[in-house]
Design an enzyme around this catalytic site. Structure first.
Site, short mmCIF file in Angstrom:
data_model
loop_
_atom_site.label_atom_id
_atom_site.label_comp_id
_atom_site.label_asym_id
_atom_site.label_seq_id
_atom_site.Cartn_x
_atom_site.Cartn_y
_atom_site.Cartn_z
N THR A 200 0.85 -1.18 0.00
CA THR A 200 0.00 0.00 0.00
C THR A 200 0.89 1.23 0.00
OG1 THR A 200 -1.71 1.22 1.23
CG2 THR A 200 -0.17 -0.10 2.54
N GLU B 230 -5.04 -2.11 5.04
CA GLU B 230 -4.62 -2.75 6.28
C GLU B 230 -5.71 -3.58 6.94
OE1 GLU B 230 -1.94 0.84 5.71
OE2 GLU B 230 -4.03 0.32 5.34
N LYS C 123 -7.19 23.01 7.81
CA LYS C 123 -7.12 23.74 9.07
C LYS C 123 -7.09 25.25 8.76
CE LYS C 123 -4.40 19.88 10.81
NZ LYS C 123 -4.36 19.19 9.51
N TRP D 74 -11.40 23.12 11.85
CA TRP D 74 -11.16 22.02 10.92
C TRP D 74 -12.31 21.97 9.91
CZ3 TRP D 74 -9.06 16.83 13.30
CH2 TRP D 74 -7.79 17.05 13.82
#
Length: 560
Positions: free
Chosen positions: A189, A336, A446, A451
């Protein structure tokens, strides 16, 4: 450790290991005559599939492949890939599914790092392989894959051509038992920095993942996706997380499977039509490519169920697909995680609600599937409430998560710090268990101490009728730290500038969906948005290109 009661098994009782070979037992029993189709070239029954898997096992064993060896595959999605996904791990070896869309340098790195001993090479990749062969450090032998008559090619230590070797091999192989915790698969990956990282999965993990995935796809009436009468065609490469593990599920269930080879829109739509495909999976950009290709113009895709993963499913794409007869369902996972973590589930309360509410939940990342634990933590590792509002990093536990990165101790420890797998995704969890992915941690914008979610902005911008594709990233700003920048592909004969985009987003500000400073002050209208090797938006490259454009005062930019 809790002291529990453990009884000794009866002498002679069979300790049943969870091995990939067990997944072959049921499909052939249920539907011996169901087909595995490759493009318009090959049709196999499940009986023939079983024989070919045994033949391939004999070929590999006679070529010197031993238990524990890593066998790499460079092929398009095909019946041969399916055979490799079974035969290689069933003899105790490890199948390395090579991402053929990586650069030659990255492919070379992954093959040396994985310590590949044997490589199956499709003739389309012979030139690529020849270019790196001299730098491979562990490969002993190669095997050629061709679609047509054998071609005279030069590969180092060539054993022979796939079909010719299978034709001369025995259709029987006594696949042995061994430890279910043996590694079965590996692949790499890519991240934003450094070399690709190798993940790996055991037989036990893949069997448990297959059983859970089959239960979710076939057992949830609210989003019923896959039954024994469906026809399956992947539109996610088999090198990418085992095509999300669904070829194993389809084989377990004895479902008709259609493999398209290289992804070409015309071929995909032709196979959908001629083979009566009813179930697929892909990332949003691939679906958009299909819907917009000339062959699909005016086509009603009624009855096609597609899982969307890899990137967020926005409402505009959901509605565009729905208008063409396609039922979309969002799911979530990553390399994963094998990959399935969550899938849309509409409980009785949601089914009784409005259509708008049902759509809102169908496009979320979904509810964790059986045997998956999910939690949200803050930057200090403290768990946050499941209130649908508290944002933090999504962390996971499940029996099929990779246990680390191959030969990367420091990165493995970072992945599993605190006993939870860290996804790198900012998310919320609500009281019904729904995961709502707000952004990748590295992609959160940001600005002014707040955020902003690039995914939320992409969803709202995509609802403009002129927008065909959109990517939003944060770019440096001397006053606010960062400001959102929108990269757009518009439909033919349509136009869109920053002022028109602001007018489109103003109602969402008034409704409280976004703050006014979330409106991008700059946009770039382009013909194509950079993608990764698996079709996701390549935001790292997008940020670099925007920086280059800004530095050169590119005429692409539209500014308020």
């Amino acid at each position: 450790m809790l002291q529990t009661r453990i009884l000794e098994p009866t002498e002679g009782a069979y300790a049943y290991p969870l091995l990939i070979k067990r997944l072959l037992l049921s499909g052939g029993r249920y539907e011996k005559t169901r087909e595995i189709v490759y493009r318009d070239q090959v049709r196999l029954s499940y009986r023939e599939l079983g024989e070919r898997i045994a033949r391939l096992a004999n070929v590999l064993t006679e070529a010197g492949v031993k238990a524990g060896d890593t066998v790499a595959v460079m092929d398009w999605d095909s019946h041969r890939y399916l055979e490799c996904m079974f035969a290689i791990p069933m003899i105790g070896a490890v199948v390395h599914t090579i991402n053929v869309r990586l650069s030659p340098e990255q492919i070379l790195y992954t093959m040396n790092h994985a310590e590949d001993r044997f490589v199956l090479v499709n003739s389309d990749f012979v030139a690529l392989y020849q270019g790196i062969a001299g730098q491979l450090t562990t490969v002993d032998k190669t095997l050629l894959i061709t679609d047509g008559p054998e071609r005279c090619v030069e590969l180092p230590n060539l054993v022979g051509e796939y079909e010719q070797l299978l034709a001369g091999a025995s259709p029987r192989y006594d696949f042995p038992d061994f430890d279910e915790n043996s590694v079965a698969t590996t692949f790499y990956t890519t991240g934003t920095t450094g070399n690709p990282k190798g993940v790996y999965f055991t037989h036990r993990q893949l069997v448990l993942h297959t059983l859970a995935e089959a239960a979710v796809l076939g057992g949830d009436d609210s989003v019923r996706l896959l039954s024994s009468s469906d026809v399956y065609m992947p539109i996610t490469p088999m090198f990418h997380v085992h095509a999300w593990g669904i070829p194993y599920v389809a084989t377990l269930m004895g479902i008709k499977q259609v493999y398209p080879g290289r992804y070409e829109p015309d071929m995909l739509i032709r196979l959908w039509r001629e083979e009566q495909v009813t179930f697929s999976h892909c990332v949003p950009t691939i679906l958009q490519m299909l819907l917009n290709c000339p062959t699909a113009k005016g086509q009603d895709f009624g009855g096609w169920k597609i899982i969307i993963g890899g990137s967020a499913l926005n409402r505009a794409l959901y509605q565009a697909a729905q208008a063409r007869g396609i039922q979309l369902t969002a799911a979530y996972g990553m390399s994963e995680t094998c990959p399935l973590i969550s899938c849309a589930h509409l409980n009785d309360e949601l089914l009784a609600g409005s259509e708008d509410e049902r759509v809102s939940y169908r496009i979320k990342a979904g509810v964790p599937v059986p045997m998956v634990e999910a939690a949200i933590i803050d930057e200090h590792g403290r768990f946050l409430p499941n209130d649908g509002e508290s944002q933090g990093e999504l962390v996971l536990r499940a029996p099929w998560l990779t246990q680390g990165y191959y030969q990367e101790a420091d990165k493995s420890a970072e992945l599993w710090r605190g006993g939870w797998l860290h996804t790198g995704d900012v998310a919320t969890l609500d009281s019904m268990g729904f995961i709502d992915i707000r952004d990748r941690i590295k992609d959160v914008i940001k600005t002014g101490g707040e955020w902003l979610s690039s995914l939320d902005l992409e969803d709202l911008i995509s609802r403009h009728e002129a927008v065909r594709e959109v990517a939003v990233v944060g770019v440096p700003d001397p006053q606010w730290g960062e400001r959102p920048f929108a990269l757009l592909v518009v439909h033919p004969d349509r136009q869109l500038d920053a002022k028109a985009l602001k007018e489109h987003l103003k109602p969402f500000v008034e409704l409280g969906h976004i703050n006014k400073w979330a409106i991008p002050s700059q946009i770039a209208v382009v013909t194509e948005i950079p993608k990764t090797s698996v079709g996701k938006l390549d935001k790292k490259r997008i940020r670099v290109e925007i920086g280059q454009w800004q530095a050169s005062n590119s005429a692409f930019l539209s500014t308020l």
